[in-house]
Design a protein around this motif. Sequence first.
Motif, PDB file in Angstrom:
ATOM      1  N   VAL A  96       7.481  14.783  -2.155  1.00  0.00           N
ATOM      2  CA  VAL A  96       8.701  14.048  -1.854  1.00  0.00           C
ATOM      3  C   VAL A  96       8.329  12.614  -1.473  1.00  0.00           C
ATOM      4  CG1 VAL A  96       9.882  16.124  -1.031  1.00  0.00           C
ATOM      5  CG2 VAL A  96       8.793  14.620   0.616  1.00  0.00           C
ATOM      6  N   GLY A  97       9.291  11.722  -1.632  1.00  0.00           N
ATOM      7  CA  GLY A  97       9.030  10.339  -1.242  1.00  0.00           C
ATOM      8  C   GLY A  97       9.875   9.349  -2.010  1.00  0.00           C
ATOM      9  N   LYS A  98       9.351   8.143  -2.169  1.00  0.00           N
ATOM     10  CA  LYS A  98      10.065   7.116  -2.918  1.00  0.00           C
ATOM     11  C   LYS A  98      10.145   7.507  -4.383  1.00  0.00           C
ATOM     12  CE  LYS A  98       9.206   3.252   0.192  1.00  0.00           C
ATOM     13  NZ  LYS A  98       8.595   1.909   0.378  1.00  0.00           N
ATOM     14  N   ARG A  99      11.293   7.211  -4.978  1.00  0.00           N
ATOM     15  CA  ARG A  99      11.583   7.686  -6.328  1.00  0.00           C
ATOM     16  C   ARG A  99      10.506   7.264  -7.333  1.00  0.00           C
ATOM     17  NH1 ARG A  99      16.410   6.906  -5.994  1.00  0.00           N
ATOM     18  NH2 ARG A  99      17.018   9.074  -5.743  1.00  0.00           N
ATOM     19  N   GLU A 100      10.062   6.024  -7.263  1.00  0.00           N
ATOM     20  CA  GLU A 100       9.060   5.526  -8.219  1.00  0.00           C
ATOM     21  C   GLU A 100       7.776   6.354  -8.156  1.00  0.00           C
ATOM     22  OE1 GLU A 100       6.251   1.543  -8.892  1.00  0.00           O
ATOM     23  OE2 GLU A 100       7.821   1.544  -7.347  1.00  0.00           O
ATOM     24  N   TYR A 101       7.319   6.643  -6.957  1.00  0.00           N
ATOM     25  CA  TYR A 101       6.051   7.345  -6.805  1.00  0.00           C
ATOM     26  C   TYR A 101       6.180   8.821  -7.146  1.00  0.00           C
ATOM     27  CZ  TYR A 101       5.205   3.033  -4.209  1.00  0.00           C
ATOM     28  OH  TYR A 101       5.097   1.711  -3.834  1.00  0.00           O
ATOM     29  N   VAL A 102       7.340   9.408  -6.870  1.00  0.00           N
ATOM     30  CA  VAL A 102       7.585  10.797  -7.258  1.00  0.00           C
ATOM     31  C   VAL A 102       7.635  10.912  -8.775  1.00  0.00           C
ATOM     32  CG1 VAL A 102       9.253  12.706  -7.179  1.00  0.00           C
ATOM     33  CG2 VAL A 102       8.739  11.405  -5.093  1.00  0.00           C
ATOM     34  N   GLU A 103       8.279   9.957  -9.427  1.00  0.00           N
ATOM     35  CA  GLU A 103       8.341   9.972 -10.889  1.00  0.00           C
ATOM     36  C   GLU A 103       6.955   9.797 -11.502  1.00  0.00           C
ATOM     37  OE1 GLU A 103       9.684  10.646 -14.500  1.00  0.00           O
ATOM     38  OE2 GLU A 103      11.005  10.783 -12.755  1.00  0.00           O
ATOM     39  N   ASN A 104       6.124   8.953 -10.895  1.00  0.00           N
ATOM     40  CA  ASN A 104       4.748   8.802 -11.371  1.00  0.00           C
ATOM     41  C   ASN A 104       4.010  10.139 -11.317  1.00  0.00           C
ATOM     42  OD1 ASN A 104       5.104   6.065 -11.779  1.00  0.00           O
ATOM     43  ND2 ASN A 104       4.074   5.449  -9.891  1.00  0.00           N
ATOM     44  N   ALA A 105       4.230  10.875 -10.243  1.00  0.00           N
ATOM     45  CA  ALA A 105       3.599  12.184 -10.114  1.00  0.00           C
ATOM     46  C   ALA A 105       4.152  13.159 -11.152  1.00  0.00           C
ATOM     47  CB  ALA A 105       3.817  12.732  -8.706  1.00  0.00           C
ATOM     48  N   ALA A 106       5.457  13.106 -11.403  1.00  0.00           N
ATOM     49  CA  ALA A 106       6.079  13.997 -12.386  1.00  0.00           C
ATOM     50  C   ALA A 106       5.521  13.754 -13.782  1.00  0.00           C
ATOM     51  CB  ALA A 106       7.594  13.807 -12.378  1.00  0.00           C
ATOM     52  N   VAL A 107       5.283  12.497 -14.102  1.00  0.00           N
ATOM     53  CA  VAL A 107       4.713  12.147 -15.409  1.00  0.00           C
ATOM     54  C   VAL A 107       3.299  12.714 -15.542  1.00  0.00           C
ATOM     55  CG1 VAL A 107       3.827  10.180 -16.728  1.00  0.00           C
ATOM     56  CG2 VAL A 107       6.148  10.127 -15.834  1.00  0.00           C
ATOM     57  N   ARG A 108       2.560  12.719 -14.463  1.00  0.00           N
ATOM     58  CA  ARG A 108       1.217  13.290 -14.493  1.00  0.00           C
ATOM     59  C   ARG A 108       1.276  14.812 -14.600  1.00  0.00           C
ATOM     60  NH1 ARG A 108      -3.093  11.831 -16.365  1.00  0.00           N
ATOM     61  NH2 ARG A 108      -2.741   9.783 -15.414  1.00  0.00           N
ATOM     62  N   LEU A 109       2.246  15.439 -13.928  1.00  0.00           N
ATOM     63  CA  LEU A 109       2.363  16.894 -13.974  1.00  0.00           C
ATOM     64  C   LEU A 109       2.755  17.377 -15.358  1.00  0.00           C
ATOM     65  CD1 LEU A 109       2.417  19.645 -12.472  1.00  0.00           C
ATOM     66  CD2 LEU A 109       4.849  19.212 -12.027  1.00  0.00           C
ATOM     67  N   THR A 110       3.697  16.675 -16.008  1.00  0.00           N
ATOM     68  CA  THR A 110       4.168  17.101 -17.334  1.00  0.00           C
ATOM     69  C   THR A 110       3.564  16.209 -18.412  1.00  0.00           C
ATOM     70  OG1 THR A 110       6.206  15.770 -17.144  1.00  0.00           O
ATOM     71  CG2 THR A 110       6.294  18.058 -16.385  1.00  0.00           C
ATOM     72  N   ILE A 144       0.850  -1.192   0.000  1.00  0.00           N
ATOM     73  CA  ILE A 144       0.000   0.000   0.000  1.00  0.00           C
ATOM     74  C   ILE A 144       0.889   1.247   0.000  1.00  0.00           C
ATOM     75  CG2 ILE A 144      -1.579   1.388   1.409  1.00  0.00           C
ATOM     76  CD1 ILE A 144      -2.930  -1.132   2.305  1.00  0.00           C
ATOM     77  N   ILE A 145       0.531   2.224  -0.841  1.00  0.00           N
ATOM     78  CA  ILE A 145       1.227   3.505  -0.856  1.00  0.00           C
ATOM     79  C   ILE A 145       0.615   4.389   0.224  1.00  0.00           C
ATOM     80  CG2 ILE A 145       1.819   5.554  -2.209  1.00  0.00           C
ATOM     81  CD1 ILE A 145       1.336   3.830  -4.748  1.00  0.00           C
TER      82      ILE A 145
END
Length: 430
Positions: A253-267, A208-209
């Motif tokens: 901020v957080g685990k790299r995988e989940y931060v990258e998922n958020a970055a993909v949604r932002l851009t 769970i995230i």
Amino acid sequence: MKTLLGAMYEKLGIRKEVWEFGEEILGTLTHRFEKIGQTAEYNQLKVIHAMQANRVSEACLYASSGYGYNDLGRDTLEKVYATAFGAEDALVRPQIACGTHALAVALSGNLRPGDELLSPVGKPYDTLEEVIGIRPSRGSLHEYGVTYRQVDLKADGTFDYEAIRRAVTPRTRLVTIQRSKGYQTRPTLSVDQIGELIHFLKEIRPDIICMVDNCYGEFVETREPSECGADLMVGSLIKNPGGGLAPIGGYIVGKREYVENAAVRLTSPGLGKEVGATLGVNQSFYQGFFLAPTVTASALKGAIFAANIYERLGFPVIPDGTEERHDIIQAVTLGSPEAVIAFCRGIQAAAPVDSYVAPEPWAMPGYDSDVIMAAGAFVQGSSIELSADGPIKPPYAVYFQGGLTWEHAKFGILMSLQKLLDAGLVTLPQ
């Protein structure tokens, strides 16, 4: 000096008896203010360490434009946030419009159709209701096939662990934990409490995230939720971490995988964190983060002063005058629309900007009732600056926060009391 100071308050509209009442309350708070200073000192050193460890240089303060490829300042700042908050990675961007946007990006980036979102701390903040789809809204998570359930806190503000255990299902993908109270009169959660809840959830389902809405909580304690097991932690730069200088922005901020998922949604898929020009805000972001621990300490002193003032006058306050603090918000239940409006007009009258304006309740986007907001701020909507707001609905509570300096916070609280006195809504104790 006392005579000179009292005369200046009178010049600004604070009657002598109000100022003297404030000084009486202030005399009881010396020890608590010393503890706040120690926390601020620790957090100041933590931020400096993060900046030095990531080799912040003058070049980091420069602007980028267009795509923003290879923006040294942006990329280094994200490393600074990750280091300071004990996380693997960070997304810190002016393209994040507000705290609600940051939360929406983190949620939509990490949830997929068929997933379920769980809140084990009751109803989320009003503006998230439309993000989730609790109130129907175009583009909500509900429209994309994400379901939602919540477990309310117990009457004493503690977690209902058995109900949470029952609520976790194979479809539960992400748990959102709101640290602060929002427009509720529940206790704010401490970092220790959040850590215990995350540990409990991970024992049920390690995959769970766990995401924490950390708005208003940064630098109040010596640790952050990301240092106690949170997979994601989200906040706004026009609250605590922007130090009053950030003109816009949010962080994840957080685990790299989940931060990258958020970055993909932002851009965009395929672009992620690689794009996003900073357009000259880097210096404000860095300097604001540097100042954030001491600015937060000023706001905390103001919150404690407000709690003790209004508790002495007989109003219910959360937290009370003696409780430990876990965010900068002070809730005062005033009991009537007139009192909420008078309080907010006092905060506005104490502002350096637009002090002559009288705020009125209005139908703000994202809320289910009229809301009054007072904030004569240098940055529009900045709630690390002296501000107060509240929904015009029972129990008619007002939420006070901010103050870039303790002295301004003190003045604002005294002015709120002055306005209530002028309106005949309160009397000073004899």
